[in-house]
Design a protein around this motif. Structure first.
Motif, PDB file in Angstrom:
ATOM      1  N   TRP A   1       0.766  -1.374  -0.505  1.00 55.99           N
ATOM      2  CA  TRP A   1       0.016   0.392  -0.314  1.00 55.99           C
ATOM      3  C   TRP A   1       0.684   1.450  -0.048  1.00 55.99           C
ATOM      4  CZ3 TRP A   1      -4.426  -0.837  -1.667  1.00 55.99           C
ATOM      5  CH2 TRP A   1      -4.844  -2.294  -1.637  1.00 55.99           C
ATOM      6  N   PHE A   2       2.212   1.563   0.686  1.00 52.43           N
ATOM      7  CA  PHE A   2       2.572   2.202   0.715  1.00 52.43           C
ATOM      8  C   PHE A   2       3.343   2.314  -1.215  1.00 52.43           C
ATOM      9  CE2 PHE A   2       7.052   3.412   0.248  1.00 52.43           C
ATOM     10  CZ  PHE A   2       7.665   5.188   1.006  1.00 52.43           C
ATOM     11  N   TYR A   3       3.762   1.990  -1.247  1.00 54.77           N
ATOM     12  CA  TYR A   3       4.053   1.654  -3.040  1.00 54.77           C
ATOM     13  C   TYR A   3       3.681   2.245  -3.847  1.00 54.77           C
ATOM     14  CZ  TYR A   3       8.603  -0.101  -1.436  1.00 54.77           C
ATOM     15  OH  TYR A   3      10.267  -0.392  -1.599  1.00 54.77           O
ATOM     16  N   ILE A   4       1.735   2.096  -3.767  1.00 56.44           N
ATOM     17  CA  ILE A   4       0.767   2.384  -4.213  1.00 56.44           C
ATOM     18  C   ILE A   4       0.805   3.517  -3.948  1.00 56.44           C
ATOM     19  CG2 ILE A   4      -1.532   2.805  -4.628  1.00 56.44           C
ATOM     20  CD1 ILE A   4      -0.539  -0.022  -5.600  1.00 56.44           C
ATOM     21  N   ALA A   5       0.331   4.101  -2.903  1.00 51.60           N
ATOM     22  CA  ALA A   5       0.261   5.160  -2.207  1.00 51.60           C
ATOM     23  C   ALA A   5       1.290   6.461  -2.827  1.00 51.60           C
ATOM     24  CB  ALA A   5       0.057   6.020  -0.526  1.00 51.60           C
ATOM     25  N   LEU A   6       2.824   5.783  -3.070  1.00 51.75           N
ATOM     26  CA  LEU A   6       3.641   7.028  -3.667  1.00 51.75           C
ATOM     27  C   LEU A   6       3.544   6.712  -5.563  1.00 51.75           C
ATOM     28  CD1 LEU A   6       6.232   7.245  -2.757  1.00 51.75           C
ATOM     29  CD2 LEU A   6       7.731   5.817  -3.202  1.00 51.75           C
ATOM     30  N   ALA A   7       3.242   5.822  -5.702  1.00 55.69           N
ATOM     31  CA  ALA A   7       2.857   5.485  -7.102  1.00 55.69           C
ATOM     32  C   ALA A   7       2.296   6.671  -8.278  1.00 55.69           C
ATOM     33  CB  ALA A   7       3.190   4.246  -8.010  1.00 55.69           C
ATOM     34  N   VAL A   8       0.827   6.098  -7.614  1.00 61.08           N
ATOM     35  CA  VAL A   8      -0.262   6.859  -7.624  1.00 61.08           C
ATOM     36  C   VAL A   8       0.472   8.787  -7.810  1.00 61.08           C
ATOM     37  CG1 VAL A   8      -2.964   8.075  -7.234  1.00 61.08           C
ATOM     38  CG2 VAL A   8      -2.244   5.626  -6.823  1.00 61.08           C
ATOM     39  N   PRO A   9       0.804   9.700  -7.186  1.00 61.49           N
ATOM     40  CA  PRO A   9       1.222  11.081  -7.447  1.00 61.49           C
ATOM     41  C   PRO A   9       2.275  11.278  -8.579  1.00 61.49           C
ATOM     42  CG  PRO A   9       1.490  10.741  -5.532  1.00 61.49           C
ATOM     43  CD  PRO A   9       1.231   9.134  -5.712  1.00 61.49           C
ATOM     44  N   VAL A  10       2.896  10.600  -8.425  1.00 59.37           N
ATOM     45  CA  VAL A  10       3.741  10.528  -9.503  1.00 59.37           C
ATOM     46  C   VAL A  10       3.175  10.236 -11.357  1.00 59.37           C
ATOM     47  CG1 VAL A  10       5.953   9.540 -10.454  1.00 59.37           C
ATOM     48  CG2 VAL A  10       6.239   9.730  -7.932  1.00 59.37           C
ATOM     49  N   ILE A  11       2.981   9.392 -11.034  1.00 53.52           N
ATOM     50  CA  ILE A  11       1.454   9.041 -12.596  1.00 53.52           C
ATOM     51  C   ILE A  11       1.236  10.117 -12.382  1.00 53.52           C
ATOM     52  CG2 ILE A  11       0.180   7.493 -13.426  1.00 53.52           C
ATOM     53  CD1 ILE A  11       1.408   5.438 -11.847  1.00 53.52           C
ATOM     54  N   HIS A  12       0.436  11.160 -11.280  1.00 57.67           N
ATOM     55  CA  HIS A  12      -0.565  11.676 -12.263  1.00 57.67           C
ATOM     56  C   HIS A  12       0.462  13.432 -12.440  1.00 57.67           C
ATOM     57  CE1 HIS A  12      -3.327  14.686  -9.998  1.00 57.67           C
ATOM     58  NE2 HIS A  12      -4.018  15.053 -11.241  1.00 57.67           N
ATOM     59  N   CYS A  13       1.497  13.575 -11.909  1.00 63.66           N
ATOM     60  CA  CYS A  13       1.992  14.194 -12.092  1.00 63.66           C
ATOM     61  C   CYS A  13       2.622  14.297 -13.157  1.00 63.66           C
ATOM     62  CB  CYS A  13       3.225  15.053 -11.243  1.00 63.66           C
ATOM     63  SG  CYS A  13       2.724  15.134  -9.632  1.00 63.66           S
ATOM     64  N   ILE A  14       2.878  13.020 -14.128  1.00 66.99           N
ATOM     65  CA  ILE A  14       3.909  13.200 -14.974  1.00 66.99           C
ATOM     66  C   ILE A  14       2.697  13.344 -16.156  1.00 66.99           C
ATOM     67  CG2 ILE A  14       3.939  11.483 -16.966  1.00 66.99           C
ATOM     68  CD1 ILE A  14       6.515   9.666 -14.403  1.00 66.99           C
ATOM     69  N   TYR A  15       1.052  12.696 -16.101  1.00 70.85           N
ATOM     70  CA  TYR A  15       0.532  13.145 -16.190  1.00 70.85           C
ATOM     71  C   TYR A  15      -0.229  14.223 -16.933  1.00 70.85           C
ATOM     72  CZ  TYR A  15      -4.997  13.155 -17.750  1.00 70.85           C
ATOM     73  OH  TYR A  15      -5.870  13.131 -18.622  1.00 70.85           O
ATOM     74  N   VAL A  16      -0.174  14.976 -15.998  1.00 68.38           N
ATOM     75  CA  VAL A  16      -0.568  16.821 -16.501  1.00 68.38           C
ATOM     76  C   VAL A  16       0.675  17.427 -16.865  1.00 68.38           C
ATOM     77  CG1 VAL A  16      -0.135  18.766 -15.003  1.00 68.38           C
ATOM     78  CG2 VAL A  16      -1.619  17.195 -13.779  1.00 68.38           C
TER      79      VAL A  16
END
Length: 217
Positions: free
Chosen positions: A62-77
């Motif tokens: 769950w830690f890695y999921i919580a870490l990956a989600v904002p990174v993916i979001h920032c790359i998308y933006v």
């Protein structure tokens, strides 16, 4: 008249930052910060994170999921904003050269991923609840002391966005999601917002609104 339109398009393209303009700053930060954060978690809570399970999975998952989600979001933006500013890629690909239709698809994916940032942190908080490594365990008064200003400032910021960034909720949060990157000519003519939290800072969204994410800690 066509020549004037071409000149305007060329002017916009010249003013738009390139795809990788200043992105080395973000890349450099992530190269340093992400490994450091992962190392810190593994060292300080290795036994708990690796062996304890929550919601049917190891806490570290769950830690890695919580870490990956904002990174993916920032790359998308980043990709959407820069691609739209430079080549109108989103409106051409998804909207048939219609700004509103192209932006609507981006907007929905933006807030889906934004919502996932909260959900991923909530899942991590639930999975790691009452852990021996949780600093605020059994310290309800300290949780309240920390939570109240976060809710107050973050909530006031979101209110300010809704109240001052548009005449409707959709218009306000479209602007918050970056519609100025899709329709720069319109937004360039708008005056700076100086009401609410923006009376005190021009960067209220990043400085205060996102601090709500700390509540899950």
């Amino acid at each position: 008249e066509d020549d004037d339109d071409d000149d305007d398009d060329e002017k916009d393209k010249e003013e738009a930052p390139s795809l990788f303009h200043r992105q080395w700053i973000h890349l450099g930060f992530n190269i340093i910060a992400l490994p450091a954060l992962i190392y810190f978690v593994n060292v300080t809570s290795a036994d708990n994170a690796m062996t304890k399970t929550g919601l049917g999975m190891p806490v570290i998952f769950w830690f890695y999921i919580a870490l990956a989600v904002p990174v993916i979001h920032c790359i998308y933006v980043w990709l959407c904003w820069r691609a739209e500013l430079n080549w109108h890629s989103i409106t051409r690909k998804w909207g048939g050269n219609n700004i509103e239709e192209g932006f609507e698809i981006y907007f929905r994916l933006f807030f889906f991923q934004f919502g996932m940032r909260f959900i991923s942190l909530l899942l991590l908080a639930i999975a790691d609840a009452n852990s021996e490594t949780v600093v605020l365990k059994d310290r309800i008064w300290l949780r309240i002391v920390l939570a109240v200003p976060i809710v107050a400032v973050g909530g006031y910021t979101m209110y300010s966005v809704k109240a001052y960034w548009g005449s409707t909720t959709k218009e306000s949060f479209s602007r918050a999601a970056g519609k100025d990157h899709f329709d720069p000519e319109t937004y360039r003519k708008m005056p700076m917002v100086t009401g609410g939290i923006f009376k005190y800072t021009s960067n209220g969204m990043y400085a205060f609104a996102l601090q709500i994410l700390w509540l899950f800690g």
